[in-house]
Design an enzyme around this catalytic site. Structure first.
Site, mmCIF file in Angstrom:
data_model
loop_
_atom_site.group_PDB
_atom_site.id
_atom_site.type_symbol
_atom_site.label_atom_id
_atom_site.label_comp_id
_atom_site.label_asym_id
_atom_site.label_seq_id
_atom_site.Cartn_x
_atom_site.Cartn_y
_atom_site.Cartn_z
ATOM 1 N N GLU A 70 -3.904 72.325 2.121
ATOM 2 C CA GLU A 70 -2.932 73.423 2.237
ATOM 3 C C GLU A 70 -1.494 72.899 2.137
ATOM 4 O O GLU A 70 -0.638 73.518 1.501
ATOM 5 C CB GLU A 70 -3.132 74.169 3.560
ATOM 6 C CG GLU A 70 -2.273 75.409 3.678
ATOM 7 C CD GLU A 70 -2.595 76.469 2.639
ATOM 8 O OE1 GLU A 70 -1.650 76.939 1.968
ATOM 9 O OE2 GLU A 70 -3.765 76.833 2.486
ATOM 10 N N GLU A 77 3.542 74.310 -4.920
ATOM 11 C CA GLU A 77 4.181 75.614 -5.137
ATOM 12 C C GLU A 77 5.694 75.529 -4.993
ATOM 13 O O GLU A 77 6.429 76.141 -5.769
ATOM 14 C CB GLU A 77 3.604 76.648 -4.177
ATOM 15 C CG GLU A 77 2.198 77.041 -4.528
ATOM 16 C CD GLU A 77 1.663 78.193 -3.692
ATOM 17 O OE1 GLU A 77 2.305 78.560 -2.683
ATOM 18 O OE2 GLU A 77 0.600 78.727 -4.046
#
Length: 126
Positions: A70, A77
């Site tokens: 994660e 991102e």
């Protein structure tokens, strides 16, 4: 090799930056909070069901692997968003692949949880 303005040779500063990254993810990424919630459930189940040291190793590794995935997804991102604000097919691929890595790690965590806890829970409730 030439040192960039982002590199540090000070271990203490490096550690502080790493902790800042963890805190940033916990404060800003909803999915990490969900994953931490399930991690706490797994830890409580492990304590309650008295799992073995080997099973603890698998649970701890699995939890860390999901959180790692994660955090890596968040980094990818963020970099993609830094590089381009317009839609770009390669940016989409980078984000999708990073998100896919998180999904794979989460599926792995579910499988490991079922392997370790399911039989013990069935025995406990029978």
């Amino acid at each position: 090799m030439k040192k960039t303005k982002w590199q540090t040779e000070n271990f203490g500063k490096s550690f502080k930056y790493a902790v800042s990254g963890i805190i940033y993810c916990i404060k800003t990424q909803r999915n990490i909070l969900i994953q931490l919630f399930f991690a706490i459930i797994a830890i409580c189940l492990g304590i309650f069901l008295k799992i073995s040291k080997f099973e603890w190793a698998i649970i701890i590794f699995t939890i860390m692997f999901v959180i790692f995935a994660e955090m890596l997804n968040t980094a990818v991102e963020t970099v993609v968003d830094l590089v381009t604000e317009e839609f770009n097919e390669k940016a989409k691929i980078a984000k999708d692949v990073a998100a896919g890595a998180v999904l794979i790690s989460a599926i792995n965590a579910i499988c490991m949880g079922l392997i370790i806890f399911l039989d013990k829970l069935i025995i406990y409730f029978n």
